[in-house]
Design an enzyme around this catalytic site. Structure first.
Site, PDB file in Angstrom:
ATOM      1  N   TYR A  56      -9.332  14.973  -4.756  1.00  0.00           N
ATOM      2  CA  TYR A  56      -8.570  14.536  -5.937  1.00  0.00           C
ATOM      3  C   TYR A  56      -7.851  15.721  -6.587  1.00  0.00           C
ATOM      4  CZ  TYR A  56      -7.584  12.125 -10.368  1.00  0.00           C
ATOM      5  OH  TYR A  56      -6.955  11.563 -11.453  1.00  0.00           O
ATOM      6  N   ASN A  88       2.244   5.941 -10.161  1.00  0.00           N
ATOM      7  CA  ASN A  88       0.978   5.899 -10.903  1.00  0.00           C
ATOM      8  C   ASN A  88      -0.248   5.626 -10.025  1.00  0.00           C
ATOM      9  OD1 ASN A  88      -0.784   5.221 -13.427  1.00  0.00           O
ATOM     10  ND2 ASN A  88      -0.808   3.347 -12.181  1.00  0.00           N
ATOM     11  N   LYS A 146      -3.722  16.280  -6.799  1.00  0.00           N
ATOM     12  CA  LYS A 146      -2.964  16.359  -8.048  1.00  0.00           C
ATOM     13  C   LYS A 146      -2.279  17.728  -8.183  1.00  0.00           C
ATOM     14  CE  LYS A 146      -4.032  12.189  -9.536  1.00  0.00           C
ATOM     15  NZ  LYS A 146      -3.057  11.101  -9.589  1.00  0.00           N
ATOM     16  N   ASP A 195       0.882  -1.169   0.000  1.00  0.00           N
ATOM     17  CA  ASP A 195       0.000   0.000   0.000  1.00  0.00           C
ATOM     18  C   ASP A 195       0.919   1.219   0.000  1.00  0.00           C
ATOM     19  OD1 ASP A 195      -1.530   2.206   0.732  1.00  0.00           O
ATOM     20  OD2 ASP A 195      -2.781   1.086   2.138  1.00  0.00           O
ATOM     21  N   VAL A 196       0.885   2.011  -1.070  1.00  0.00           N
ATOM     22  CA  VAL A 196       1.848   3.109  -1.193  1.00  0.00           C
ATOM     23  C   VAL A 196       1.670   4.183  -0.126  1.00  0.00           C
ATOM     24  CG1 VAL A 196       2.222   2.790  -3.676  1.00  0.00           C
ATOM     25  CG2 VAL A 196       0.438   4.382  -2.879  1.00  0.00           C
TER      26      VAL A 196
HETATM   27  P1  NAD Z   1      -7.064   2.288 -12.194  1.00  0.00           P
HETATM   28  O1  NAD Z   1      -8.077   2.300 -11.104  1.00  0.00           O
HETATM   29  O2  NAD Z   1      -7.174   1.298 -13.294  1.00  0.00           O
HETATM   30  O3  NAD Z   1      -5.602   2.190 -11.575  1.00  0.00           O
HETATM   31  C1  NAD Z   1      -5.248   2.700 -10.305  1.00  0.00           C
HETATM   32  C2  NAD Z   1      -4.275   1.734  -9.687  1.00  0.00           C
HETATM   33  O4  NAD Z   1      -3.806   2.252  -8.422  1.00  0.00           O
HETATM   34  C3  NAD Z   1      -4.910   0.368  -9.379  1.00  0.00           C
HETATM   35  O5  NAD Z   1      -3.998  -0.662  -9.684  1.00  0.00           O
HETATM   36  C4  NAD Z   1      -5.137   0.446  -7.886  1.00  0.00           C
HETATM   37  O6  NAD Z   1      -5.226  -0.821  -7.241  1.00  0.00           O
HETATM   38  C5  NAD Z   1      -3.886   1.207  -7.479  1.00  0.00           C
HETATM   39  N1  NAD Z   1      -3.935   1.719  -6.102  1.00  0.00           N
HETATM   40  C6  NAD Z   1      -4.954   2.386  -5.508  1.00  0.00           C
HETATM   41  N2  NAD Z   1      -4.625   2.625  -4.232  1.00  0.00           N
HETATM   42  C7  NAD Z   1      -3.385   2.097  -4.018  1.00  0.00           C
HETATM   43  C8  NAD Z   1      -2.519   2.021  -2.910  1.00  0.00           C
HETATM   44  N3  NAD Z   1      -2.866   2.543  -1.722  1.00  0.00           N
HETATM   45  N4  NAD Z   1      -1.322   1.399  -3.049  1.00  0.00           N
HETATM   46  C9  NAD Z   1      -0.960   0.854  -4.246  1.00  0.00           C
HETATM   47  N5  NAD Z   1      -1.754   0.895  -5.332  1.00  0.00           N
HETATM   48  C10 NAD Z   1      -2.945   1.517  -5.214  1.00  0.00           C
HETATM   49  O7  NAD Z   1      -7.101   3.776 -12.787  1.00  0.00           O
HETATM   50  P2  NAD Z   1      -6.157   4.505 -13.855  1.00  0.00           P
HETATM   51  O8  NAD Z   1      -7.038   5.360 -14.635  1.00  0.00           O
HETATM   52  O9  NAD Z   1      -5.266   3.557 -14.529  1.00  0.00           O
HETATM   53  O10 NAD Z   1      -5.323   5.478 -12.880  1.00  0.00           O
HETATM   54  C11 NAD Z   1      -3.909   5.489 -12.823  1.00  0.00           C
HETATM   55  C12 NAD Z   1      -3.445   6.895 -12.463  1.00  0.00           C
HETATM   56  O11 NAD Z   1      -3.790   7.785 -13.520  1.00  0.00           O
HETATM   57  C13 NAD Z   1      -4.081   7.477 -11.192  1.00  0.00           C
HETATM   58  O12 NAD Z   1      -3.100   8.197 -10.459  1.00  0.00           O
HETATM   59  C14 NAD Z   1      -5.126   8.432 -11.732  1.00  0.00           C
HETATM   60  O13 NAD Z   1      -5.417   9.482 -10.844  1.00  0.00           O
HETATM   61  C15 NAD Z   1      -4.412   8.926 -12.971  1.00  0.00           C
HETATM   62  N6  NAD Z   1      -5.314   9.515 -13.979  1.00  0.00           N
HETATM   63  C16 NAD Z   1      -6.241   8.757 -14.627  1.00  0.00           C
HETATM   64  C17 NAD Z   1      -7.066   9.347 -15.572  1.00  0.00           C
HETATM   65  C18 NAD Z   1      -8.102   8.586 -16.346  1.00  0.00           C
HETATM   66  O14 NAD Z   1      -8.898   9.222 -17.061  1.00  0.00           O
HETATM   67  N7  NAD Z   1      -8.149   7.268 -16.268  1.00  0.00           N
HETATM   68  C19 NAD Z   1      -6.937  10.715 -15.844  1.00  0.00           C
HETATM   69  C20 NAD Z   1      -5.985  11.458 -15.165  1.00  0.00           C
HETATM   70  C21 NAD Z   1      -5.177  10.841 -14.228  1.00  0.00           C
END
Ligand code: NAD
Length: 265
Positions: free
Chosen positions: A163, A97, A167, A70-71
């Site tokens: 959120y 990420n 960010k 857990d990060v």
């Molecule tokens: P996703 O939900 O598929 O991936 C998020 C990942 O983070 C998952 O593997 C989840 O289990 C992991 N995670 C959550 N809490 C955690 C913790 N405490 N310790 C370790 N891992 C943890 O969503 P995504 O869209 O792939 O998101 C990835 C990143 O991209 C995030 O930081 C998100 O904010 C950012 N982001 C996504 C979008 C989008 O439109 N999908 C847009 C902007 C930013």
């Protein structure tokens, strides 16, 4: 230009899903060894490890490993880095990420525990992982940290104050860490995706009305795919981006710079 990361040791947090999994695949395709961090769904991390091992069947050592942590938990992050030291002797690339968006609510109705959790994962978690990475990278005088920000480091998002704040905070943390690490030849960058089709926003893209509303805000007229973020991420952590540090790179179909845009509106 061909981007190669042969011999590089990379850690991708939340690497078992969505954008993280796409980055894992792209880094491995460029020749890096990749540690896939996960907190839940070990089966997804294991399947990705198996996929990458099969694609590199002739490799002398493991090209991919799964590491649970857990990060947001300092002790678990320390243990994860100790495991990487044991297996690979260090790290060259960190992709921060992992992230969550939290339960939506206007600020006056928001649950303080939810607010704290989002900040702990997105901001504190990125800090903890970067802290351990930068200790190693500054000592070896090379390395790159890439923080996954969002267009919401700049665009407000009603209902998601934790959120957006996390960010925006990550953007300034990126700049500060880049300034600190630069004398050691270490780069720190942020990447801000727009709307990318992943599990985090499935409730939006699986609903035709909310998808239509979203698309009116994106000049390119479509959501992005995880691979389109992964390609830019791979460029940013490579030597091809050797003179870039400190800033946020937006990969968003032009939505950030055209807030007044509305397709057909
Ligand atoms: P996703 O939900 O598929 O991936 C998020 C990942 O983070 C998952 O593997 C989840 O289990 C992991 N995670 C959550 N809490 C955690 C913790 N405490 N310790 C370790 N891992 C943890 O969503 P995504 O869209 O792939 O998101 C990835 C990143 O991209 C995030 O930081 C998100 O904010 C950012 N982001 C996504 C979008 C989008 O439109 N999908 C847009 C902007 C930013």
């Amino acid at each position: 230009m061909q981007i190669r990361l042969d011999g590089k040791r990379a850690l991708v947090t939340g690497g078992n899903s969505g954008i993280g999994a796409a980055i894992v695949r792209e880094l491995a395709a460029a020749g890096a060894r990749v540690a896939i961090n996960y907190v839940v769904h070990p089966e997804l991390a294991n399947a990705l490890v198996a996929e990458l091992q099969a694609a590199n069947a002739g490799a002398a050592s493991a090209v991919a490993v799964g590491v649970q942590a857990d990060v947001s938990d300092a002790t678990q992050v320390e243990a994860m880095y100790a495991e990487l030291d044991r297996q690979w002797g260090g790290i060259d690339i960190l992709v921060n990420n992992a992230g969550i968006d939290g339960a939506p609510a206007p600020t006056w109705e928001a649950d303080p525990a939810n607010f704290e959790r989002v900040l702990r994962v997105n901001l504190q978690g990125s800090f903890l992982c970067a802290r351990s990475a930068l200790k190693r990278m500054t000592a070896q005088r090379s390395g790159v940290v890439l923080n996954m920000s969002s267009v919401h480091e700049r665009i407000a998002w009603s209902g998601f104050g934790a959120y957006t704040a996390s960010k925006a905070g990550l953007a300034m943390l990126t700049q500060t860490m880049a300034q600190e690490a630069a004398p050691f030849g270490v780069r720190v960058l942020a990447l801000a995706p727009g709307a990318i089709r992943t599990p985090i926003n499935q409730n939006v893209w699986s609903n035709p009305d909310s998808l239509r509303d979203l698309l009116t805000k994106i000049p390119l007229g479509r959501m992005g795919e995880p691979a389109e973020i992964a390609q830019v991420a791979t460029f940013l952590v490579s030597g091809a981006a050797s003179y870039m540090s400190g800033n946020t790179v937006f990969v968003d179909g032009a939505m950030t710079d055209y807030p007044e845009f509305a397709h057909g509106g």
